[in-house]
Design an enzyme around this catalytic site. Structure first.
Site, PDB file in Angstrom:
ATOM      1  N   ILE A 148       0.424  -1.328   0.158  1.00 47.90           N
ATOM      2  CA  ILE A 148      -0.097   0.329   0.277  1.00 47.90           C
ATOM      3  C   ILE A 148       0.706   1.570   0.043  1.00 47.90           C
ATOM      4  CG2 ILE A 148      -1.831   1.298   1.151  1.00 47.90           C
ATOM      5  CD1 ILE A 148      -2.176  -1.848   2.075  1.00 47.90           C
ATOM      6  N   GLU A 171       4.041   7.310   1.932  1.00 49.77           N
ATOM      7  CA  GLU A 171       4.932   8.874   1.795  1.00 49.77           C
ATOM      8  C   GLU A 171       5.992   9.016   0.972  1.00 49.77           C
ATOM      9  OE1 GLU A 171       4.584  11.000   4.778  1.00 49.77           O
ATOM     10  OE2 GLU A 171       2.199  10.849   5.013  1.00 49.77           O
ATOM     11  N   THR A 172       6.920   7.356   0.704  1.00 48.59           N
ATOM     12  CA  THR A 172       7.959   7.309   0.286  1.00 48.59           C
ATOM     13  C   THR A 172       7.921   6.929  -1.783  1.00 48.59           C
ATOM     14  OG1 THR A 172       8.597   5.935   1.524  1.00 48.59           O
ATOM     15  CG2 THR A 172       8.710   7.505   2.543  1.00 48.59           C
ATOM     16  N   HIS A 206       9.475   4.263  -1.425  1.00 50.34           N
ATOM     17  CA  HIS A 206       9.467   2.505  -1.121  1.00 50.34           C
ATOM     18  C   HIS A 206       8.808   0.840  -1.590  1.00 50.34           C
ATOM     19  CE1 HIS A 206      11.343  -0.322   1.349  1.00 50.34           C
ATOM     20  NE2 HIS A 206      10.611  -1.055   1.429  1.00 50.34           N
TER      21      HIS A 206
END
Length: 158
Positions: free
Chosen positions: A82, A85-86, A88
């Site tokens: 999911i 904010e990065t 990743h």
């Protein structure tokens, strides 16, 4: 023209499932739906093996080991990535997907990739039922197809 029809009979098939525990609520729900559908398709509970791993990046390694064992007709990857904010999210989604595909091709084994990649939890929850049930159907159908094609190939060589 020869047309091979889809075969959704899971009788005598051995299925391995790897579930990523990160976003475990979603993964566990998907596992329940997927195994229920496999049983509905005729796969015996003793012929389903489930392994869990911390996250989606660890899924390909365990799939690879399951594939190398030659004990399974098909494999299923389950979990959820999911967006946060990065960056990743992109890394995990891309690398786990590429790893899963590579294992299937390297070992000539069908792998149903049911690792959700969504923007948020609500989108993931909305996809649990359909994606998990589809993974079971894909695994059974592709296992039967692969087994048939390999059998035909072997018979042609004899």
């Amino acid at each position: 023209m020869n047309t091979i029809q889809p075969d959704h009979n899971g009788t005598n098939l051995r299925i391995g499932i790897v579930q990523a525990r990160f976003s475990n609520e979603i993964g566990s729900a998907m596992l329940k739906v997927c195994t229920g559908k496999l049983i509905q398709l005729g796969v015996h509970t003793d012929d389903i093996t489930v392994a869990t791993v911390p996250g989606a990046l660890e899924v390909p390694l365990v799939l690879q080991n399951m594939a190398a064992s030659r004990q399974y007709d098909a494999l299923i990857a389950i979990g959820a990535v999911i967006r946060g904010e990065t960056y990743h999210f992109e890394l995990v989604a891309n690398e786990s997907g590429a790893g899963i595909t590579r294992v299937g091709l390297d070992y000539n084994i069908p792998i149903a990739n049911a690792i959700l990649t969504t923007e948020n939890d609500a989108q993931a929850r909305a996809r649990i039922e359909e994606k998990a049930a589809d993974a079971a159907v894909v695994a059974v159908e592709c296992a039967n197809l692969t087994n048939l094609l390999l059998q035909d190939q072997f018979e042609d060589e004899v």
